[in-house]
Design an enzyme around this catalytic site. Structure first.
Site, short mmCIF file in Angstrom:
data_model
loop_
_atom_site.label_atom_id
_atom_site.label_comp_id
_atom_site.label_asym_id
_atom_site.label_seq_id
_atom_site.Cartn_x
_atom_site.Cartn_y
_atom_site.Cartn_z
N ASN A 280 43.95 37.47 37.34
CA ASN A 280 42.76 36.95 38.01
C ASN A 280 41.49 37.53 37.40
OD1 ASN A 280 41.36 35.48 40.01
ND2 ASN A 280 43.03 35.86 41.44
N CYS A 281 40.38 36.91 37.71
CA CYS A 281 39.06 37.31 37.21
C CYS A 281 38.84 38.80 37.38
CB CYS A 281 37.98 36.55 37.97
SG CYS A 281 36.31 37.07 37.59
N PRO A 282 38.34 39.55 36.43
CA PRO A 282 37.88 39.09 35.11
C PRO A 282 38.90 39.32 33.99
CG PRO A 282 37.07 41.30 35.47
CD PRO A 282 37.98 40.96 36.63
#
Lengths: 76, 156
Positions: free
Chosen positions: A14-16
């Site tokens: 998941n981000c980042p």
């Protein structure tokens, strides 16, 4: 069809993290080579466009199939 | 120099609020920014080698999603904070969210400059030996030396 020199599996991240791993993987390529990234984070679509624009590494192609997002980024 | 600069002040020391500084700093570094984070007050907790003590508090946080709706007054009960923290940690793991340690490590790798506020280190009697390596100590003037030339400055 774009031919990649290296593949980065960013599925499940998941981000980042997909962006950070991409930055690292691009560092290991030489200018003109292409990195293929496979991600499952839906936010990656916007983020990879933004990453490409800001780092001047062209986003050659992108596609989606079955919940997976594929990006081809060329090292500037 | 055409390199962009990002300056961040990190003031909070909870598990949830530890994320924004490290996410933005590591991403900015990946985009080519030069980044500096100034850690002060409770933000100093984010510099400790071991981050396992960080908690998320449901107390005074009515926006925190709970499995069943509960009045905020209940959050004072013993065990609530521990429960919220372990719920948050397992959710993050399941969703592929990086751990704080991992994000911080990526910041270090990307040469994000980290400064611990000398005054609050003294105030809370932190032992700087408990901090990760490479932390500089400085004051407000040290922050402005960088922030004065920054394109973006964020207070968190």
């Amino acid at each position: 069809m774009v031919q990649e020199d290296k593949v980065l599996d960013a599925r499940g991240l998941n981000c980042p993290l997909p962006i950070l791993r991409t930055k690292k993987a691009l560092g290991e390529l030489s200018s003109g080579q292409v990195l293929k990234i496979v991600a499952t984070d839906p936010g990656a679509v916007k983020d990879f466009e933004a990453f490409s624009k800001q780092t001047k590494n062209p986003l050659l192609d992108q596609a989606e199939s079955g919940g997976e997002f594929v990006f081809f980024i060329q090292k500037a | 120099m055409d390199e962009k600069k990002l300056a961040i002040i990190a003031t909070k020391g909870t598990l949830d609020w530890g994320y924004p500084p490290f996410i933005l700093a590591s991403t900015a570094a990946a985009l080519g920014y030069s980044v500096e984070i100034f850690f002060t007050f409770y933000g100093l907790q984010l510099l400790r080698k071991d981050l396992s003590h960080l908690r998320v508090s449901p107390l005074g946080n009515p926006a925190m999603p709970m499995p069943v709706p509960m009045p905020n007054l209940m959050m004072v009960l013993p065990g609530m904070e521990g429960m919220a923290t372990s719920m948050m940690k397992s959710k993050m793991k399941a969703k592929g969210v990086a751990s704080l340690e991992e994000l911080r490590g990526l910041c270090v790798e990307a040469e994000v400059r980290m400064i611990a506020c000398q005054m609050t280190v003294d105030l809370f009697e932190f032992d700087t030996a408990d901090f990760i390596d490479g932390i500089e100590l400085g004051g407000a003037a040290t922050f402005f030396e960088f922030a004065g030339e920054a394109d973006i400055t964020l207070f968190m």
